[in-house]
Design a protein around this motif. Structure first.
Motif, PDB file in Angstrom:
ATOM      1  N   ALA A  95       5.972   5.220  20.298  1.00 23.52           N
ATOM      2  CA  ALA A  95       5.897   3.818  20.722  1.00 23.52           C
ATOM      3  C   ALA A  95       4.532   3.226  20.391  1.00 23.52           C
ATOM      4  O   ALA A  95       4.427   2.078  19.923  1.00 23.52           O
ATOM      5  N   ARG A  96       3.470   4.004  20.614  1.00 24.91           N
ATOM      6  CA  ARG A  96       2.127   3.492  20.307  1.00 24.91           C
ATOM      7  C   ARG A  96       1.918   3.336  18.814  1.00 24.91           C
ATOM      8  O   ARG A  96       1.304   2.361  18.355  1.00 24.91           O
ATOM      9  N   ILE A  97       2.412   4.285  18.031  1.00 28.69           N
ATOM     10  CA  ILE A  97       2.288   4.166  16.573  1.00 28.69           C
ATOM     11  C   ILE A  97       3.062   2.956  16.067  1.00 28.69           C
ATOM     12  O   ILE A  97       2.581   2.188  15.226  1.00 28.69           O
ATOM     13  N   ALA A  98       4.271   2.753  16.591  1.00 27.28           N
ATOM     14  CA  ALA A  98       5.080   1.604  16.173  1.00 27.28           C
ATOM     15  C   ALA A  98       4.392   0.290  16.533  1.00 27.28           C
ATOM     16  O   ALA A  98       4.362  -0.649  15.734  1.00 27.28           O
ATOM     17  N   ALA A  99       3.829   0.218  17.746  1.00 25.50           N
ATOM     18  CA  ALA A  99       3.134  -1.006  18.155  1.00 25.50           C
ATOM     19  C   ALA A  99       1.902  -1.255  17.298  1.00 25.50           C
ATOM     20  O   ALA A  99       1.582  -2.394  16.947  1.00 25.50           O
ATOM     21  N   SER A 100       1.177  -0.183  16.940  1.00 27.22           N
ATOM     22  CA  SER A 100      -0.021  -0.327  16.121  1.00 27.22           C
ATOM     23  C   SER A 100       0.317  -0.817  14.719  1.00 27.22           C
ATOM     24  O   SER A 100      -0.314  -1.738  14.198  1.00 27.22           O
ATOM     25  N   LEU A 101       1.322  -0.238  14.097  1.00 25.42           N
ATOM     26  CA  LEU A 101       1.710  -0.661  12.753  1.00 25.42           C
ATOM     27  C   LEU A 101       2.302  -2.054  12.757  1.00 25.42           C
ATOM     28  O   LEU A 101       2.142  -2.818  11.798  1.00 25.42           O
ATOM     29  N   ASP A 102       2.980  -2.414  13.833  1.00 26.15           N
ATOM     30  CA  ASP A 102       3.599  -3.736  13.901  1.00 26.15           C
ATOM     31  C   ASP A 102       2.557  -4.845  14.033  1.00 26.15           C
ATOM     32  O   ASP A 102       2.778  -5.972  13.611  1.00 26.15           O
ATOM     33  N   SER A 103       1.402  -4.518  14.658  1.00 26.20           N
ATOM     34  CA  SER A 103       0.358  -5.524  14.871  1.00 26.20           C
ATOM     35  C   SER A 103      -0.576  -5.671  13.685  1.00 26.20           C
ATOM     36  O   SER A 103      -1.411  -6.565  13.663  1.00 26.20           O
ATOM     37  N   GLU A 104      -0.468  -4.785  12.699  1.00 28.58           N
ATOM     38  CA  GLU A 104      -1.346  -4.874  11.542  1.00 28.58           C
ATOM     39  C   GLU A 104      -0.994  -6.088  10.700  1.00 28.58           C
ATOM     40  O   GLU A 104       0.141  -6.557  10.672  1.00 28.58           O
ATOM     41  N   ALA A 105      -1.977  -6.589   9.986  1.00 29.39           N
ATOM     42  CA  ALA A 105      -1.753  -7.756   9.133  1.00 29.39           C
ATOM     43  C   ALA A 105      -0.801  -7.403   8.011  1.00 29.39           C
ATOM     44  O   ALA A 105      -0.793  -6.267   7.518  1.00 29.39           O
ATOM     45  N   PRO A 106       0.014  -8.334   7.587  1.00 31.61           N
ATOM     46  CA  PRO A 106       0.942  -8.073   6.489  1.00 31.61           C
ATOM     47  C   PRO A 106       0.188  -7.816   5.198  1.00 31.61           C
ATOM     48  O   PRO A 106      -0.949  -8.254   5.026  1.00 31.61           O
ATOM     49  N   PRO A 107       0.792  -7.095   4.268  1.00 29.91           N
ATOM     50  CA  PRO A 107       0.117  -6.818   2.996  1.00 29.91           C
ATOM     51  C   PRO A 107      -0.157  -8.098   2.230  1.00 29.91           C
ATOM     52  O   PRO A 107       0.533  -9.097   2.416  1.00 29.91           O
ATOM     53  N   PRO A 108      -1.167  -8.096   1.403  1.00 25.80           N
ATOM     54  CA  PRO A 108      -1.484  -9.302   0.647  1.00 25.80           C
ATOM     55  C   PRO A 108      -0.325  -9.740  -0.230  1.00 25.80           C
ATOM     56  O   PRO A 108       0.432  -8.925  -0.743  1.00 25.80           O
ATOM     57  N   SER A 109      -0.202 -11.031  -0.389  1.00 22.86           N
ATOM     58  CA  SER A 109       0.919 -11.577  -1.147  1.00 22.86           C
ATOM     59  C   SER A 109       0.784 -11.228  -2.620  1.00 22.86           C
ATOM     60  O   SER A 109      -0.308 -11.207  -3.177  1.00 22.86           O
ATOM     61  N   GLN A 110       1.919 -10.966  -3.245  1.00 18.63           N
ATOM     62  CA  GLN A 110       1.946 -10.643  -4.656  1.00 18.63           C
ATOM     63  C   GLN A 110       2.194 -11.877  -5.515  1.00 18.63           C
ATOM     64  O   GLN A 110       2.483 -11.755  -6.696  1.00 18.63           O
ATOM     65  N   GLN A 111       2.150 -13.070  -4.898  1.00 12.96           N
ATOM     66  CA  GLN A 111       2.383 -14.282  -5.648  1.00 12.96           C
ATOM     67  C   GLN A 111       1.205 -14.579  -6.571  1.00 12.96           C
ATOM     68  O   GLN A 111       0.152 -13.967  -6.489  1.00 12.96           O
ATOM     69  N   GLY A 112       1.404 -15.548  -7.438  1.00 14.04           N
ATOM     70  CA  GLY A 112       0.405 -15.847  -8.437  1.00 14.04           C
ATOM     71  C   GLY A 112      -0.815 -16.535  -7.867  1.00 14.04           C
ATOM     72  O   GLY A 112      -0.891 -16.876  -6.678  1.00 14.04           O
ATOM     73  N   ALA A 113      -1.791 -16.737  -8.760  1.00 17.94           N
ATOM     74  CA  ALA A 113      -3.049 -17.350  -8.343  1.00 17.94           C
ATOM     75  C   ALA A 113      -2.845 -18.792  -7.878  1.00 17.94           C
ATOM     76  O   ALA A 113      -3.555 -19.267  -6.995  1.00 17.94           O
TER      77      ALA A 113
END
Length: 378
Positions: A95-113
């Motif tokens: 539960a703690r690992i799931a909560a920690s990963l869920d609160s992390e910032a999303p990965p950087p966008s792969q969209q263009g410049a």
């Protein structure tokens, strides 16, 4: 899903193809193998929305993190909440690992410049809007406090106002006079150099008078006050904020706006016009010295031309801008002081921000005032 049925860590349930059966030891010793397995399964197109964790052998934090990445934070949280699926210590860990990963910032966008540029423009636009709204709100609170103080003379903090006037005005007279004197001399030299080609050096007097009465005296003084006084206001109030002195003022039932902001604003409104007047005199004196030494225009002739060709309205227009600039500089300096978070680094950042904002606002308002005066033919 290739090789799942033969894998010693993950397989599909024979009764439910969308359910994964987790087995084996999910520990740091198997991290490399588990990492490759997790990456391969996450890239597979075969869906799964359930998992059976009752057959897991050993489990540690590294294995729990990989397992959460495989199943997803939401499914792992659901499994951790099921009291019958796992022992209590494993439910808490997952539960703690799931909560920690869920609160992390999303990965950087792969969209263009281009999309990233538009996103940054949008963020800065929203931040600018919030900042302007905060500044206007703070200015409104200050004006309301000053208006309320007019009805209650007993609340005036005369000692604080006089002390601020001494720091803002009296201690800055020398530097304002010296700065405007040198700028006046430079303008006289430039005017004489350009106008001599047309045989119109006599109009150097008009150039000096118009430039200092309308623009240079108030603008140079305001910029100097933005760098000298706005930064001081931010540093003083910011240090009090960092040392929790402002919280102590509120605890005593006092209003920090009345104690810290209004005296500084009033002192600035009194001081900047006085310094602007000194800047006008000093700038024209510097120009008169250059005219006397380089152009053979005596001080008597300088004053005579000044009296004949320059209307007093130019003096009024220049002085009219001083209280507005003073109010904006004081408001920005005090507001940035209240934004300090509590560290010395924050004090430095907001002090720099106060100076930059004050100079920018002063120049912007001066440009708008010049356009307005021109359209009004003043």
């Amino acid at each position: 899903m290739p090789d799942v049925a033969e894998n010693r860590f993950v397989s599909r349930s024979p009764d439910n193809p969308t359910q994964l059966v987790i087995r084996g030891d999910w520990v740091l010793g198997h991290y490399a193998e588990l990492r490759q397995l997790t990456k391969r399964l996450r890239n597979d197109d075969t869906p799964y929305d359930q998992a059976d964790l009752q057959h897991i052998g050993k489990l540690d934090t590294a294995g729990g993190q990989l397992l959460t990445e495989l199943l997803g934070s939401e499914l792992m949280q659901t499994l951790a909440d099921d009291a019958d699926a796992l022992p209590a210590e494993r439910r808490v860990l997952l539960a703690r690992i799931a909560a920690s990963l869920d609160s992390e910032a999303p990965p950087p966008s792969q969209q263009g410049a281009l999309f990233e540029l538009l996103g940054n423009v949008g963020k800065h636009t929203v931040a600018l809007y919030d900042h302007v709204r905060t500044l206007l709100g703070f200015a409104g609170l200050t004006l309301a406090g000053m208006a309320g103080g007019l009805l209650r003379p007993a609340t005036w903090r005369v000692t604080s106002i006089v002390a601020q006037i001494e720091q803002i005005a009296l201690n800055a007279v020398a530097i304002v006079a010296l700065l405007t004197f040198m700028v006046g001399a430079v303008i006289a030299f430039l005017g004489a150099t350009v106008l001599s080609d047309f045989g119109a050096t006599i109009y150097t007097v008009d150039l000096i008078a118009f430039s200092f009465l309308r623009e240079f005296a108030v603008l140079l003084t305001a910029i100097l006050m933005a760098g000298r006084t706005a930064s001081a206001f931010t540093a003083q109030i910011g240090s009090m904020k960092a040392n929790e002195e402002i919280d102590a003022i509120r605890t005593l039932g006092l209003n920090p706006l009345h104690i810290l902001v209004i005296p500084r604003v009033i002192a600035m409104i009194v001081s900047l016009p006085a310094l602007t007047f000194i800047g006008m005199l000093s700038g024209m004196f510097g120009g008169a010295v250059v005219c006397s030494l380089a152009l053979d225009i005596s001080p008597t002739m300088f004053l005579t031309i000044l009296q004949q060709n320059v209307a007093v309205q130019h003096f009024y227009l220049g002085m009219a801008k001083a209280p507005l600039f003073a109010f904006l500089i004081a408001i920005i300096g005090c507001m940035e002081g209240f934004k300090v978070s509590g560290s010395a680094e924050s004090v430095g950042e907001h002090t720099t921000s106060a100076v930059v904002q004050s100079i920018f606002v002063v120049i912007l308002m001066d440009a708008l005032a010049a356009l307005f005066f021109m359209e009004m033919n003043w």
